[in-house]
Design a protein around this motif. Sequence first.
Motif: not given
Length: 76
Positions: A72-76, A40-48, A66-67, A21-30
Amino acid sequence: MTDFKVEFENRFYTTFLESSEVTPERVEVKVIMYGTVYAIWKDKNTGKWNNHISKFELSLGLLKAVGEKLDELLKL
């Protein structure tokens, strides 16, 4: 479900992307590894990438590996 392999510490892990699930602030993944679901989730501001606080969490090194594959897979 999409599957991909992650290499970490000379081992290969078959990983399945269950949902994202992608929101403006983060990407949430199972992801599923060896029958266990990791959220797990990725903070779009920090890239972590981060673990959701739950019963099962990836080690920091495996989380990073994994991140990188998910980026690479999700082209983030």
